[in-house]
Design a protein around this motif. Sequence first.
Motif, PDB file in Angstrom:
ATOM      1  N   UNK A   1       0.830  -1.203   0.000  1.00  0.00           N
ATOM      2  CA  UNK A   1       0.000   0.000   0.000  1.00  0.00           C
ATOM      3  C   UNK A   1       0.866   1.255   0.000  1.00  0.00           C
ATOM      4  N   UNK A   2       1.898   1.254  -0.836  1.00  0.00           N
ATOM      5  CA  UNK A   2       2.837   2.358  -0.845  1.00  0.00           C
ATOM      6  C   UNK A   2       2.975   2.939  -2.246  1.00  0.00           C
ATOM      7  N   UNK A   3       3.333   4.232  -2.312  1.00  0.00           N
ATOM      8  CA  UNK A   3       3.591   4.868  -3.587  1.00  0.00           C
ATOM      9  C   UNK A   3       2.382   4.877  -4.499  1.00  0.00           C
ATOM     10  N   UNK A   4       2.565   4.464  -5.763  1.00  0.00           N
ATOM     11  CA  UNK A   4       1.470   4.533  -6.744  1.00  0.00           C
ATOM     12  C   UNK A   4       0.509   3.344  -6.673  1.00  0.00           C
ATOM     13  N   UNK A   5       0.562   2.561  -5.603  1.00  0.00           N
ATOM     14  CA  UNK A   5      -0.333   1.404  -5.469  1.00  0.00           C
ATOM     15  C   UNK A   5      -1.787   1.843  -5.626  1.00  0.00           C
ATOM     16  N   UNK A   6      -2.609   1.127  -6.403  1.00  0.00           N
ATOM     17  CA  UNK A   6      -4.038   1.473  -6.529  1.00  0.00           C
ATOM     18  C   UNK A   6      -4.696   1.515  -5.147  1.00  0.00           C
ATOM     19  N   UNK A   7      -5.475   2.534  -4.909  1.00  0.00           N
ATOM     20  CA  UNK A   7      -6.090   2.696  -3.597  1.00  0.00           C
ATOM     21  C   UNK A   7      -7.525   3.205  -3.743  1.00  0.00           C
ATOM     22  N   UNK A   8      -8.255   3.125  -2.650  1.00  0.00           N
ATOM     23  CA  UNK A   8      -9.627   3.641  -2.619  1.00  0.00           C
ATOM     24  C   UNK A   8      -9.684   4.990  -1.910  1.00  0.00           C
ATOM     25  N   UNK A   9      -8.625   5.297  -1.150  1.00  0.00           N
ATOM     26  CA  UNK A   9      -8.533   6.618  -0.518  1.00  0.00           C
ATOM     27  C   UNK A   9      -7.073   6.980  -0.320  1.00  0.00           C
ATOM     28  N   UNK A  10      -6.738   8.210  -0.672  1.00  0.00           N
ATOM     29  CA  UNK A  10      -5.390   8.743  -0.493  1.00  0.00           C
ATOM     30  C   UNK A  10      -5.539  10.214  -0.113  1.00  0.00           C
ATOM     31  N   UNK A  11      -5.067  10.574   1.066  1.00  0.00           N
ATOM     32  CA  UNK A  11      -5.235  11.950   1.544  1.00  0.00           C
ATOM     33  C   UNK A  11      -4.525  12.967   0.650  1.00  0.00           C
ATOM     34  N   UNK A  12      -3.557  12.518  -0.136  1.00  0.00           N
ATOM     35  CA  UNK A  12      -2.847  13.427  -1.030  1.00  0.00           C
ATOM     36  C   UNK A  12      -3.451  13.459  -2.429  1.00  0.00           C
ATOM     37  N   UNK A  13      -4.541  12.712  -2.644  1.00  0.00           N
ATOM     38  CA  UNK A  13      -5.185  12.651  -3.951  1.00  0.00           C
ATOM     39  C   UNK A  13      -6.646  13.034  -3.800  1.00  0.00           C
ATOM     40  N   UNK A  14      -7.025  14.159  -4.368  1.00  0.00           N
ATOM     41  CA  UNK A  14      -8.403  14.636  -4.233  1.00  0.00           C
ATOM     42  C   UNK A  14      -9.367  13.848  -5.114  1.00  0.00           C
ATOM     43  N   UNK A  15      -8.859  13.012  -5.999  1.00  0.00           N
ATOM     44  CA  UNK A  15      -9.720  12.255  -6.909  1.00  0.00           C
ATOM     45  C   UNK A  15      -9.974  10.840  -6.398  1.00  0.00           C
ATOM     46  N   UNK A  16      -9.989  10.643  -5.101  1.00  0.00           N
ATOM     47  CA  UNK A  16     -10.257   9.322  -4.538  1.00  0.00           C
ATOM     48  C   UNK A  16     -11.704   8.910  -4.829  1.00  0.00           C
ATOM     49  N   UNK A  17     -11.955   7.592  -4.758  1.00  0.00           N
ATOM     50  CA  UNK A  17     -13.291   7.057  -5.028  1.00  0.00           C
ATOM     51  C   UNK A  17     -14.296   7.672  -4.051  1.00  0.00           C
TER      52      UNK A  17
END
Length: 335
Positions: A74-90
């Motif tokens: 769950x690090x770096x560019x790993x696909x995720x459902x929420x990332x506090x640094x990415x406003x385009x989360x699901x």
Amino acid sequence: MKMNPWTLSVLLLLAGPLGADPDWHVEYPDSFCVVEGSTATIPCSFTHPKVHKETGAVVDRVERVVWCPKHQICQGPTPNVYDSSNVRADSRFLYLGDLVRNCTLKIIKTVKRDAATYRFRFETNGGGYTGQKGVRVNVTVVKNVRLTVSSTDGEDLKVRSSVTDHVLKEGGQVTLTCTSACSFHQLDVHWYRNGHTLSETGPALHLSCLTNDDAGNYTCSLDSSGQKTTSAPWSLVVLEDEGRNKCGSDWRVTVPVVSVLLAVFLFLLAGLVFAKRRRAQKKPSEVIQKQEVDCKQEAVGASEEVSYSTIHFKRNSSRSAPGPEHEIVYSEVVR
């Protein structure tokens, strides 16, 4: 035995910071079940030390948090459902936590593809850590019994009652529970009576002080629209009991009476306060008027005062005619 550097780095990431410090920790349940179409919440908490044992760096803030499915790092560019640094989360995955200790995740309108093992990772100014254990989310499809009414024994979603009889007397109570083959931990359950939405939510519905208004068909649903994953109806009949003290009717009578008495009391209190204020305002004016009258009376009395002095005549003992030697002394008349 030699170890590939890439493999070593992966193992270190899985274990967390160097030394596997137990102060770096993520806590969540092993697994739980989610009914398709419902909204579920994954409880989660995390901790980190104030000082990194290996590097001595001060750990005073969390800079990034991530939730990812089907990945152990769950690090770096790993696909995720929420990332506090990415406003385009699901948008269906809502982070309810913070950057201090809480990492709770909410899944809205779950679908079958949401079934996976989810892991949480947080990164600080002194290192990062991934909760390797993860939490397994199972998604169960619950049939809509509105469309399959013939299946009454094998349905996955049903209403169970705390009493065996569907007929209760006024003033009684009953607890209805929405049950399923899937655990209802952290699930949103909606209740309906005769198809109308009730304000109460949650797996259990408690009805007390029953009246005729409570009679009807009760259903529960895992969808706020009530169009899917809805249970079979549970019918409640409420009988009038004239010989029993109906707790529901007592408060209906008491509340209006208390309201009227309270209104009368407030009205009298307001009148008393108003009267006191008028009296307090009137008293100083009366004193001033009395002082003015006294002053006027004193002025009039002073103007009417006249002082007279005594007149003395000094005469000679002889009876001769008055002459120069006879003195007459007049005093001043003072007005």
